[in-house]
Scaffold this active site. Structure first.
Site, PDB file in Angstrom:
ATOM      1  N   LYS A 162       0.838  -1.202   0.000  1.00 46.45           N
ATOM      2  CA  LYS A 162       0.000   0.000   0.000  1.00 46.45           C
ATOM      3  C   LYS A 162       0.873   1.253   0.000  1.00 46.45           C
ATOM      4  O   LYS A 162       0.609   2.200  -0.739  1.00 46.45           O
ATOM      5  CB  LYS A 162      -0.967  -0.025   1.189  1.00 46.45           C
ATOM      6  CG  LYS A 162      -2.073  -1.065   0.994  1.00 46.45           C
ATOM      7  CD  LYS A 162      -2.904  -1.350   2.237  1.00 46.45           C
ATOM      8  CE  LYS A 162      -3.874  -2.503   1.967  1.00 46.45           C
ATOM      9  NZ  LYS A 162      -4.603  -2.944   3.174  1.00 46.45           N
ATOM     10  N   GLN A 170      -5.114  -1.645   9.597  1.00 48.68           N
ATOM     11  CA  GLN A 170      -4.960  -2.973   8.991  1.00 48.68           C
ATOM     12  C   GLN A 170      -5.509  -4.055   9.930  1.00 48.68           C
ATOM     13  O   GLN A 170      -5.137  -4.132  11.093  1.00 48.68           O
ATOM     14  CB  GLN A 170      -3.468  -3.222   8.689  1.00 48.68           C
ATOM     15  CG  GLN A 170      -3.172  -4.511   7.946  1.00 48.68           C
ATOM     16  CD  GLN A 170      -3.695  -4.521   6.511  1.00 48.68           C
ATOM     17  OE1 GLN A 170      -3.585  -3.557   5.780  1.00 48.68           O
ATOM     18  NE2 GLN A 170      -4.283  -5.640   6.115  1.00 48.68           N
ATOM     19  N   ASP A 184     -11.320   2.408   3.614  1.00 48.80           N
ATOM     20  CA  ASP A 184     -11.498   0.953   3.474  1.00 48.80           C
ATOM     21  C   ASP A 184     -12.984   0.603   3.335  1.00 48.80           C
ATOM     22  O   ASP A 184     -13.337  -0.528   3.012  1.00 48.80           O
ATOM     23  CB  ASP A 184     -10.927   0.228   4.710  1.00 48.80           C
ATOM     24  CG  ASP A 184      -9.662  -0.554   4.385  1.00 48.80           C
ATOM     25  OD1 ASP A 184      -9.408  -0.812   3.190  1.00 48.80           O
ATOM     26  OD2 ASP A 184      -8.930  -0.906   5.338  1.00 48.80           O
TER      27      ASP A 184
END
Ligand code: NAD
Length: 294
Positions: A53, A97, A120
């Protein structure tokens, strides 16, 4: 004719498009979009996703900030970090995450993220809007799947799509999205899971299969019909002493055998994974535009 759906190349194409857009912004004196990522602990898979990322942010001209904390961080301290990211005008979007260590409540963490920075797309406000077909940050993996179908101009209307797996981040949302009145969409969707009976019979009726199970090579050639479109979401580490790192990445689909029957299929690695990252960048660019009122 079988076509391999090259998610890696598509992802690089998207990153190039984003870089051009960002360069145009910078030329007019604007700052770059800024994505932050919070990583807790030392899980090797999570570390590798985060590295990808950050690398993709650099490739797209984004600024990125990685906040890496030890696995014994308290939930309170993590929530404080989220609060400061929520209130930092220079951060357009951020992710935490997953998975998080067991002592931390993932739901509470997800709920703490300001929906307009939730690139997200995991916050219930975004999930709810998505389910209603309203403007929202789509969860990155389902969004990446839609982008693959769109960029390869794969017909979805009226097709029977069988989704295997019902996770909140893949199976559930992609089932909703593909059933909506849209392109890609307008599918007849069957969502299946660990309690499904006759999974093989159901899969044999599928025009499109989305596999998000987490079991290597789970979907075999005997479970698919000729001409099927296969999207393999699985990323499974399988021990392999001949591989440099001692393991290989395998999907949930037996690529070697199923590809002989498929019309389109994503490889693992190089399919859905890179498109998840590309979607995160697209969401961050969108968040930037909202944040800077462009
Ligand atoms: P999960 O791990 O949360 O759940 C697995 C799902 O599979 C469950 O809903 C379960 O009902 C179903 N399942 C388990 N055994 C089954 C069986 N025998 N028959 C039918 N269904 C069964 O799911 P997840 O988080 O969506 O992850 C699935 C896979 O996708 C994992 O390999 C994960 O690493 C991968 N993944 C990849 C990406 C990406 O960017 N490519 C993103 C997220 C997850």
């Amino acid at each position: 004719m079988m076509t391999i759906l090259d998610g890696k190349q598509l992802s690089l194409d998207i990153q190039k498009e984003i870089l051009e857009a960002v360069n145009t912004l910078k030329d007019t004196g604007k700052r770059a979009p800024h994505l932050a990522a919070v990583l807790v602990g030392e899980d090797p898979a999570s570390q590798s996703y985060i590295r990808n990322k950050v690398r993709s942010c650099n490739r797209s001209g984004f600024e990125s900030t990685l906040i890496h904390k030890p696995s014994d961080i308290s939930q309170e301290e993590l929530l404080e970090i989220i609060d400061s990211l929520n209130n930092d005008d220079n951060i357009d979007g951020f992710i935490v995450q997953l998975p998080l260590p067991k002592h931390i409540n993932e739901t509470e963490v997800t709920l703490a993220i300001e929906p307009k920075k939730d690139v997200d797309g995991f916050h219930p406000a975004n999930f709810g809007k998505m389910a209603l077909g309203l403007e929202a940050y789509l969860p990155a993996t389902p969004m990446g799947i839609l982008e693959i179908l769109k960029r390869y101009k794969i017909e979805t209307s009226g097709k029977h799509c069988v989704v295997v797996g019902r996770s909140n981040i893949v199976g559930q949302p992609i089932s909703i999205l593909l059933s909506q009145k849209a392109y890609p969409g307008n599918c007849t969707v069957t969502i299946t899971h660990s309690r499904t009976q006759n999974l093989k019979e159901i899969l044999l009726q599928a025009d499109i299969i989305i596999a998000a199970i987490g079991i290597p090579n789970f979907v075999g050639a005997d479970m698919v019909k000729d001409g099927v479109v296969v999207i393999d979401v699985g990323i499974n580490r399988v021990d392999d002493v001949t591989a440099k790192r001692g393991y290989r990445l395998k999907g949930d689909v037996d690529f070697e055998e199923v590809s002989k029957k498929a019309s389109y299929i994503t490889p693992v690695p190089g399919g859905v994974g890179p498109m998840t990252v590309a979607s995160l960048l697209m969401n961050t660019l969108k968040a930037y535009k909202v944040n800077t009122e462009l």
